[in-house]
Scaffold this motif. Structure first.
Motif, PDB file in Angstrom:
ATOM      1  N   HIS A 171       0.924  -1.136   0.049  1.00 53.20           N
ATOM      2  CA  HIS A 171       0.053  -0.049  -0.139  1.00 53.20           C
ATOM      3  C   HIS A 171       0.803   1.005   0.088  1.00 53.20           C
ATOM      4  N   LEU A 172       1.102   1.500  -1.197  1.00 54.13           N
ATOM      5  CA  LEU A 172       2.139   2.821  -1.663  1.00 54.13           C
ATOM      6  C   LEU A 172       1.587   4.325  -0.362  1.00 54.13           C
ATOM      7  N   ASN A 173       0.838   4.560  -0.326  1.00 51.76           N
ATOM      8  CA  ASN A 173       0.366   6.041  -0.236  1.00 51.76           C
ATOM      9  C   ASN A 173       0.211   6.060   1.641  1.00 51.76           C
ATOM     10  N   GLY A 174       0.318   4.464   2.424  1.00 52.92           N
ATOM     11  CA  GLY A 174       0.164   4.230   3.709  1.00 52.92           C
ATOM     12  C   GLY A 174       2.170   4.041   4.192  1.00 52.92           C
ATOM     13  N   SER A 175       2.561   3.784   3.130  1.00 48.45           N
ATOM     14  CA  SER A 175       4.264   3.613   3.054  1.00 48.45           C
ATOM     15  C   SER A 175       4.303   5.028   2.869  1.00 48.45           C
ATOM     16  N   PHE A 224       9.111  14.373  -4.336  1.00 43.78           N
ATOM     17  CA  PHE A 224      10.218  13.906  -5.616  1.00 43.78           C
ATOM     18  C   PHE A 224       8.988  12.919  -6.155  1.00 43.78           C
ATOM     19  N   ASP A 225       8.171  12.115  -6.099  1.00 44.95           N
ATOM     20  CA  ASP A 225       6.743  11.947  -6.695  1.00 44.95           C
ATOM     21  C   ASP A 225       5.937  12.860  -7.036  1.00 44.95           C
ATOM     22  N   GLU A 226       5.508  13.695  -6.674  1.00 46.84           N
ATOM     23  CA  GLU A 226       4.504  14.922  -7.034  1.00 46.84           C
ATOM     24  C   GLU A 226       5.587  15.271  -8.549  1.00 46.84           C
ATOM     25  N   VAL A 227       6.487  15.493  -8.407  1.00 45.71           N
ATOM     26  CA  VAL A 227       7.151  16.387  -9.463  1.00 45.71           C
ATOM     27  C   VAL A 227       7.878  15.354 -10.922  1.00 45.71           C
ATOM     28  N   TYR A 228       8.447  14.298 -10.540  1.00 50.89           N
ATOM     29  CA  TYR A 228       8.664  13.548 -11.417  1.00 50.89           C
ATOM     30  C   TYR A 228       8.424  12.341 -11.647  1.00 50.89           C
ATOM     31  N   SER A 230       5.530  10.669 -10.792  1.00 50.68           N
ATOM     32  CA  SER A 230       3.918  10.371 -11.247  1.00 50.68           C
ATOM     33  C   SER A 230       3.410  11.063 -13.367  1.00 50.68           C
ATOM     34  N   LYS A 231       4.864  12.782 -13.378  1.00 52.15           N
ATOM     35  CA  LYS A 231       4.572  12.898 -14.142  1.00 52.15           C
ATOM     36  C   LYS A 231       4.865  12.497 -15.230  1.00 52.15           C
ATOM     37  N   ALA A 232       6.298  12.017 -15.038  1.00 53.65           N
ATOM     38  CA  ALA A 232       7.099  11.813 -16.187  1.00 53.65           C
ATOM     39  C   ALA A 232       6.662   9.722 -16.270  1.00 53.65           C
ATOM     40  N   HIS A 233       5.602   9.146 -15.559  1.00 52.51           N
ATOM     41  CA  HIS A 233       4.730   8.647 -16.030  1.00 52.51           C
ATOM     42  C   HIS A 233       3.264   8.108 -15.960  1.00 52.51           C
ATOM     43  N   GLY A 234       3.345   9.061 -16.472  1.00 57.10           N
ATOM     44  CA  GLY A 234       1.504   9.025 -17.228  1.00 57.10           C
ATOM     45  C   GLY A 234       0.229   9.240 -16.038  1.00 57.10           C
ATOM     46  N   PHE A 235       0.977   9.376 -14.795  1.00 55.99           N
ATOM     47  CA  PHE A 235       0.198   9.917 -13.796  1.00 55.99           C
ATOM     48  C   PHE A 235      -0.401  10.728 -13.480  1.00 55.99           C
ATOM     49  N   LEU A 236      -1.235  11.620 -13.124  1.00 57.33           N
ATOM     50  CA  LEU A 236      -1.677  12.510 -12.793  1.00 57.33           C
ATOM     51  C   LEU A 236      -0.959  13.313 -11.412  1.00 57.33           C
ATOM     52  N   LEU A 239      -0.470  10.797  -5.581  1.00 59.78           N
ATOM     53  CA  LEU A 239      -1.344  10.349  -4.935  1.00 59.78           C
ATOM     54  C   LEU A 239      -2.016   9.375  -6.282  1.00 59.78           C
ATOM     55  N   ASP A 240      -2.523   9.321  -7.135  1.00 62.84           N
ATOM     56  CA  ASP A 240      -2.616   8.179  -8.822  1.00 62.84           C
ATOM     57  C   ASP A 240      -1.918   8.065  -8.824  1.00 62.84           C
ATOM     58  N   TYR A 241      -0.837   7.903  -8.909  1.00 67.01           N
ATOM     59  CA  TYR A 241       0.989   6.994  -8.626  1.00 67.01           C
ATOM     60  C   TYR A 241       0.351   6.099  -8.017  1.00 67.01           C
ATOM     61  N   TYR A 242       0.270   6.393  -6.184  1.00 65.05           N
ATOM     62  CA  TYR A 242      -0.105   5.388  -5.529  1.00 65.05           C
ATOM     63  C   TYR A 242      -1.126   4.424  -5.809  1.00 65.05           C
ATOM     64  N   GLU A 243      -1.776   4.842  -6.194  1.00 64.83           N
ATOM     65  CA  GLU A 243      -3.547   4.089  -6.153  1.00 64.83           C
ATOM     66  C   GLU A 243      -3.288   3.265  -6.670  1.00 64.83           C
ATOM     67  N   LYS A 244      -3.117   3.517  -8.272  1.00 67.11           N
ATOM     68  CA  LYS A 244      -2.472   2.976  -9.100  1.00 67.11           C
ATOM     69  C   LYS A 244      -0.446   1.812  -9.481  1.00 67.11           C
ATOM     70  N   SER A 245      -0.134   2.154  -8.347  1.00 67.67           N
ATOM     71  CA  SER A 245       0.782   0.815  -8.180  1.00 67.67           C
ATOM     72  C   SER A 245       0.901   0.040  -7.557  1.00 67.67           C
TER      73      SER A 245
END
Length: 318
Positions: A171-175, A224-228, A230-236, A239-245
């Motif tokens: 659970h990436l967001n929790g971690s 880092f996940d917000e700036v790079y 998520s944007k580099a890999h097609g997430f919104l 949080l969107d990256y954490y939820e989908k991954s």
């Protein structure tokens, strides 16, 4: 599948999760001769694979996946490779994109949910190398990739016989929230410095995609996940990256025998990272939750870690 009762008992001083984590990450040494091979990915990037072999020709291989900002020479990877080699199984330690000592070709790199590269490595082992038995062992971020891969809606090659995942933030967001607590500050600072230093190289290669001002705005791993990431890999966004991954949502679909070992004193993991319900409902998912072990710190005698012994035992008994 019922939860597995763990028999892991560390040396007294390593009952402390922080000490176990630090010792395993910074002090442990493993000597292993490896041979590097570079393969092309489906999108024309490259992966560097570091191979080690059993004494006799083997029809089995274990694919080893490292954690965040790790590489194929980290002891938690080479320790497992060496043990499997000694027991008749070849090992390929994967360097994720940009982690082999040379930056990858594109702006995007690797992340917790990027499973296509694992699929490419598996197909390379089967189609090019001719292995009839493939095992997967992922550690931390690499474990999340392995679990997500096994639970996705894709065709898993029949040669994949079993998998092991260690210290996995399912659970990436929790971690992510746990990593930003005071307890883990020393680890997050180290991770952030590594990630930011590599991202500065991207600003030179891809000035149209990211600026040094944006890099300098990164103060936390979530930044880092917000700036790079998520944007580099097609997430919104992060949080969107954490939820989908997060692999947690994919565990119900895993149909290859899989062992997940998460220590109860792993400060990187949130309560959601102990998927008891999912393990009880899926006969292919074996969950072991030792009281001790920290984050990838399952120290045992003879410089062979408990999780490495369990991994070997698991593939031998399946």
């Amino acid at each position: 599948m019922p939860i597995i009762k763990s028999i892991y008992k560390p040396p007294f001083q390593f009952k402390n999760g922080f000490l176990a984590t630090v010792y395993s990450g910074l002090v442990r040494k493993v000597n292993l001769e490896q041979q590097r091979e570079r393969i092309e990915t489906r999108d024309t990037d490259f992966l560097d694979l570091d191979w080690s072999y059993s004494e006799n020709k083997s029809d089995a291989v274990i694919i080893l996946l490292h954690g965040l900002e790790g590489h194929a020479q980290r002891p938690y990877v080479t320790g497992a490779a060496k043990l499997f080699n000694q027991n008749g199984i070849d090992a390929v330690c994967v360097n994720f994109r940009g982690c082999s000592g040379e930056d990858n070709r594109f702006y995007n790199s690797y992340h917790s949910g990027a499973t296509d590269d694992l699929d490419d490595v598996i197909k390379h082992c089967v189609d090019r190398k001719g292995y009839s038995k493939v095992y997967i062992k992922g550690i931390s971020l690499g474990g999340n990739i392995a679990l997500k891969y096994l639970g996705e809606d894709r065709q898993i090659p029949k040669q994949v016989k079993s998998a092991i995942a260690i210290s996995v933030p399912v659970h990436l967001n929790g971690s992510a929230k746990e990593l930003h607590t005071l307890t883990n500050k020393v680890f997050t600072i180290r991770f952030r410095q590594h990630l930011v230093n590599k991202l500065k190289i991207k600003t030179i290669q891809f000035p149209d995609k990211i600026s040094i001002a944006e890099v300098n705005s990164i103060k936390t791993l979530r930044d880092f996940d917000e700036v790079y990431t998520s944007k580099a890999h097609g997430f919104l966004g992060a949080l969107d990256y954490y939820e989908k991954s997060s692999s947690l949502q994919f565990l119900k679909n895993v149909n290859v025998p899989t062992l997940l070992i998460n220590a109860l004193n792993d400060s990187f993991l949130s309560p959601e990272c102990y998927p008891i319900k999912e393990a009880k409902q899926n006969p292919n998912l074996f969950l072991e939750m030792p009281k001790y072990g920290g984050h990838v710190g399952f120290i045992a005698k003879g410089n062979i870690y408990y999780n490495e012994l369990r991994a070997l035992e698991f593939v031998k008994t399946i």
